[in-house]
Design a protein around this motif. Structure first.
Motif, PDB file in Angstrom:
ATOM      1  N   GLU B 323       0.768  -1.274  -0.002  1.00 10.70           N
ATOM      2  CA  GLU B 323      -0.026  -0.093   0.232  1.00 10.70           C
ATOM      3  C   GLU B 323       0.681   1.229   0.062  1.00 10.70           C
ATOM      4  O   GLU B 323       0.555   2.218  -0.710  1.00 10.70           O
ATOM      5  CB  GLU B 323      -0.917   0.007   1.144  1.00 10.70           C
ATOM      6  CG  GLU B 323      -2.042  -0.887   1.193  1.00 10.70           C
ATOM      7  CD  GLU B 323      -2.656  -0.863   2.649  1.00 10.70           C
ATOM      8  OE1 GLU B 323      -3.900  -0.322   2.402  1.00 10.70           O
ATOM      9  OE2 GLU B 323      -2.576  -1.477   3.505  1.00 10.70           O
ATOM     10  N   GLU B 326       2.433   1.690  -3.425  1.00 12.21           N
ATOM     11  CA  GLU B 326       1.426   1.878  -4.340  1.00 12.21           C
ATOM     12  C   GLU B 326       0.906   3.512  -4.290  1.00 12.21           C
ATOM     13  O   GLU B 326       0.889   4.210  -5.209  1.00 12.21           O
ATOM     14  CB  GLU B 326       0.401   1.033  -4.470  1.00 12.21           C
ATOM     15  CG  GLU B 326       0.390  -0.233  -4.872  1.00 12.21           C
ATOM     16  CD  GLU B 326       0.983  -0.448  -6.508  1.00 12.21           C
ATOM     17  OE1 GLU B 326       0.749   0.466  -7.085  1.00 12.21           O
ATOM     18  OE2 GLU B 326       1.878  -1.094  -6.745  1.00 12.21           O
ATOM     19  N   GLY B 330       3.574   4.018  -7.052  1.00 15.49           N
ATOM     20  CA  GLY B 330       2.906   2.965  -8.073  1.00 15.49           C
ATOM     21  C   GLY B 330       2.277   3.660  -9.304  1.00 15.49           C
ATOM     22  O   GLY B 330       2.523   4.608  -9.579  1.00 15.49           O
ATOM     23  N   GLU B 332      -0.728   4.352  -9.657  1.00 14.54           N
ATOM     24  CA  GLU B 332      -1.584   5.519  -9.500  1.00 14.54           C
ATOM     25  C   GLU B 332      -1.051   6.876  -9.654  1.00 14.54           C
ATOM     26  O   GLU B 332      -1.330   8.188  -9.923  1.00 14.54           O
ATOM     27  CB  GLU B 332      -2.379   5.571  -8.172  1.00 14.54           C
ATOM     28  CG  GLU B 332      -3.194   4.337  -7.864  1.00 14.54           C
ATOM     29  CD  GLU B 332      -4.357   4.388  -8.739  1.00 14.54           C
ATOM     30  OE1 GLU B 332      -5.237   5.246  -8.339  1.00 14.54           O
ATOM     31  OE2 GLU B 332      -4.636   3.730 -10.007  1.00 14.54           O
ATOM     32  N   ARG B 339       7.210  -2.888  -9.429  1.00 12.46           N
ATOM     33  CA  ARG B 339       7.638  -3.183  -8.259  1.00 12.46           C
ATOM     34  C   ARG B 339       9.239  -3.793  -8.412  1.00 12.46           C
ATOM     35  O   ARG B 339       9.964  -3.699  -7.493  1.00 12.46           O
ATOM     36  CB  ARG B 339       6.577  -4.332  -7.482  1.00 12.46           C
ATOM     37  CG  ARG B 339       5.352  -3.606  -6.921  1.00 12.46           C
ATOM     38  CD  ARG B 339       5.815  -2.827  -5.720  1.00 12.46           C
ATOM     39  NE  ARG B 339       6.047  -3.802  -4.404  1.00 12.46           N
ATOM     40  CZ  ARG B 339       5.168  -4.219  -3.958  1.00 12.46           C
ATOM     41  NH1 ARG B 339       3.842  -4.337  -3.724  1.00 12.46           N
ATOM     42  NH2 ARG B 339       5.606  -5.011  -2.465  1.00 12.46           N
TER      43      ARG B 339
END
Lengths: 401, 357
Positions: B323, B326, B330, B332, B339
């Motif tokens: 989390e 991201e 990440g 978004e 990764r």
């Protein structure tokens, strides 16, 4: 241009006007810019360069995306100062407005210019597109406050001593306000930032270094060897070290020397460093002023029966300081700009805040906009200082002799 | 005379008041720090817990890892790990005092105890572990130095960079890495040194240099905001290994262990699929390993000197490793980082948490 012959004709035809090519815009251009082939080339070359620079700067300014300033304006001004505590900053601004207004009313002269320029700056901020509505209201309040206190200052002349006292206590008062006077929760100095921090560091350094500089200048001319040599060594040592080094020593070495038992805030360390640095330079400026005072002044004071303290305090120092106002203000301006160096010792003044703003992924690559804005702020405040110094010189008549 | 002495006295008063005004706060803060040290050992852990405040040395000028958003809040990948430590030790992810540190002063700040933990994209190296006197907690981000070139330049590997002008940021290890790698491969090149990454990028975009190098995460971030991101590409090769993670002062095992296991908790939570949203459901879990991690069984927290539910608080308030990744780096975000090495060992990466038991 076309009207000139007609005017001549209607008034008195016997009076011959000056040759056409020496008057009006064309004449001015000819005498000043195109008077010889060398000047013509110089004019054309510099006009090309200037218009190129102005055109591209102007293009950039109008085409750039200024939202980065708009959304980070608060950050640039006060850094991470908590939103719910911002009233303390405004309280300080109101206090300074009231002081400026009343000083204008009480003393006129220089204060009138200073106050009007600062009021003008507030009016200018009012029309900036990215100011929030409540900030606008507070600014209007400040402008009203200035004029209100101007009227009070004019009517009540007894206020001179309290206003003077408040001016002297202003910086300590503001710093204690941020610390909460021990009653309110304190706003830790590590989150003071942005332009607020620039102003605080600069004003503390300027205000504290001046008396220190006077003392050092007097000490260097003292007949007591210990005092004299202490001052000489201090001044030469500090002047021999770059400001950056002094800041690093205060920031990093001091904690090592003091160990864990004594902890001094970052901001204070930097303020002390700046004060000590600036004092050495001011001392030399003021010593220059002291040396320019002719012996006759000392002798005349002695003939009047003044002892050496009185001679220094009433006869020599006032003249000496008056003579070195331009040099001292130059030093103050450079201190103001040098505050940008604290960015490298982990404090976030205006420039440091700018660097943080452009690290925000949302504004990546917007460095030019941010740096231009910061340069603009520096320019405004430095010009303000030199303007005030010119006014001060005029009022004191320093340049008239 | 009266006036002169009045002015002089006021000047002295100003200086004194300014000094006392500034130093007030610190004497207050220090006393509490001392008393706590006296009462329960001298570990930074007990100081943090007693003061209910974690002082974290961070970078706030590195896109994605640590910066200040428009509202003045510190955000980023490294910053979130500082919040992880605060959530675990104190139970409040917001109980962090961020101390922005420059690259030059970061180690001194840890040595002198000015910061409790350093989470400032600091590469784990032998020298820093030994001579500088730091202890490195598990790596939270495996980075590597890369090179960006124009897509139409025909450069596919380091060998193709022969004779090209490569821009680097001065004073960083990237400059050294570039020289080392190119010397090892025997590639002649022209390293152009700039002060600051903005200057390097500006030069690259204007075409005065052919390539530029920095950590890959930085390259990706910059590529995203270039005028035509597709005109540029990042070479596959890594010039160096850059394992970045939290570090603490050496010689304080209690605090070091606590930091280690708080970081591991985020990785372990991802492995179990526990997120900030569903962590409450896992409290009912029958799996003994999950029960031990979340503190519903056993006393792992107490053994570390942490609250019993430290892992629960971390996951609930900040989130698991995935989390955090991201959210900051990440798909978004503008970085859209893969990764890669930073995936769990079960997904082809090298993130691996020792068992919680």
């Amino acid at each position: 241009m076309n009207n000139e012959p007609q005017i001549n004709a209607t008034s008195d035809s016997s009076v011959v006007g000056p040759p056409k090519n020496t008057v009006g815009v064309g004449g001015w251009l000819k005498t000043n810019l195109f008077s010889g082939w060398a000047n013509i080339i110089l004019t054309i070359v510099s006009a090309t360069i200037i218009s190129y620079v102005v055109f591209h700067t102007g293009k950039f300014i109008f085409l750039a995306d200024w939202t980065v300033i708009e959304s980070n304006f608060r950050l640039l001004m006060v850094g991470q100062f908590p939103l719910e505590e911002t009233w303390r900053v405004w309280a300080a601004v109101f206090l300074i407005s009231a002081l400026l207004g009343s000083s204008w009313g009480l003393w006129r002269g220089v204060m009138r210019h200073v106050t009007l320029v600062i009021a003008g700056l507030m009016v200018f901020s009012l029309i900036l597109p990215f100011i929030q509505t409540n900030t606008r209201l507070i600014l209007v309040g400040n402008i009203i406050c200035i004029f209100l206190f101007y009227i009070i200052g004019r009517k009540v002349t007894k206020l001179k001593i309290p206003v003077l006292l408040l001016w002297i206590l202003f910086i300590p008062l503001v710093i204690s306000l941020f610390n909460g006077f021990g009653i309110l929760p304190k706003v830790n100095s590590n989150i003071w930032g942005g332009f607020l921090l620039t102003l605080l560091i600069a004003s503390v350094a300027i205000v504290c270094s001046f008396p220190l500089g006077v003392l050092l200048a007097l000490g260097r001319r003292s007949k007591l060897p210990v005092v004299k040599w202490f001052c000489i060594i201090y001044i030469e040592l500090i002047r021999g070290i770059p400001l950056i080094t002094i800041l690093f020593v205060f920031q990093l070495m001091l904690p090592l020397f003091l160990g864990n038992s004594i902890e001094v805030s970052n901001v204070l360390r930097v303020m002390v460093g700046f004060t000590l640095f600036s004092a050495a330079y001011l001392a030399e400026n003021i010593r220059g002023g002291l040396q320019s005072i002719p012996r006759g002044q000392f002798e005349a004071a002695h003939a009047l029966g003044l002892n050496s303290t009185y001679t220094m305090g009433f006869i020599v120092l006032p003249q000496a300081i008056k003579a070195v106002i331009p040099a001292c203000v130059g030093q103050f301006i450079s201190i103001f700009k040098d505050t940008s160096l604290v960015a490298i010792v982990g404090l976030t003044e205006l420039l440091g805040m700018g660097q943080k703003v452009i690290a925000n992924p949302a504004f990546l690559g917007k460095n030019m906009e941010v740096f231009l804005f910061i340069a603009f702020i520096y320019f405004i405040f430095c010009s303000l200082m030199s303007y005030v110094s010119r006014r001060l010189e005029n009022t004191l008549g320093a340049g008239e002799r | 005379m009266k006036k002169i002495s009045f002015v002089f006295m006021s000047c002295v008063l100003v200086v004194l008041l300014t000094l006392t005004g500034c130093s007030n706060e610190d004497t207050g803060g220090k006393e509490s720090g001392d008393s706590s040290n006296g009462s329960s050992g001298s570990s930074i852990l007990s100081k943090v817990i007693d003061n209910k405040k974690l002082v974290a040395g961070v970078n706030d000028e590195l896109p994605g890892f640590g910066y200040i958003d428009e509202s003045g809040k510190n955000v980023g990948f490294d910053v979130d790990f500082a919040r992880v430590l605060a959530a675990g030790a104190i139970g409040d992810a917001e109980a962090v005092e961020f101390r922005p540190l420059s690259a030059q002063e970061r180690f001194t700040a840890v040595q002198t105890g000015e910061v409790d933990v350093l989470i400032r994209n600091t590469t784990w190296t032998t020298n820093r572990d030994s001579e500088v006197g730091l202890n490195f907690a598990p790596t939270t981000f495996y980075d590597g130095q890369g090179i960006m070139v124009r897509a139409d330049s025909g450069v596919e590997s380091l060998e193709d960079l022969k004779g090209m002008r490569i821009g680097v940021d001065t004073g960083t290890t990237t400059e050294l890495n570039l020289a080392d790698q190119m010397r090892a491969l025997g590639i002649e090149h022209d390293a152009v040194v700039f002060d600051g990454q903005d200057a390097v990028v500006a030069a690259y975009e204007s075409g005065s240099i052919d390539a530029w190098t920095t950590d890959k995460s930085g390259l990706v971030a910059r590529q995203a905001v270039m005028e035509n991101p597709d005109d540029h590409k990042i070479l596959e090769e890594n010039l160096s290994k850059e394992p970045l993670g939290p570090s603490v002062k050496g010689g304080d095992d209690k605090w070091f262990d606590a930091v280690n296991w708080m970081v591991f908790a985020t990785i372990q939570a991802e492995e179990y699929g526990i997120t900030s949203k569903n962590v409450d459901e896992f409290l009912e879990s029958e799996n003994p390993e999950i029960r031990r991690l979340l503190g519903t069984e056993g006393n792992l927290g107490e053994q570390l000197g942490l609250p019993k539910d430290f892992a629960y608080q971390i996951i609930k308030q900040v989130g698991n490793y995935g989390e955090i990744f991201e959210k900051n780096l990440g798909a978004e975000t503008i970085f859209k980082l893969d990764r890669g090495l930073n995936a769990l060992h079960t997904d082809g990466g090298i993130l691996y948490s020792p068992p919680f038991r």
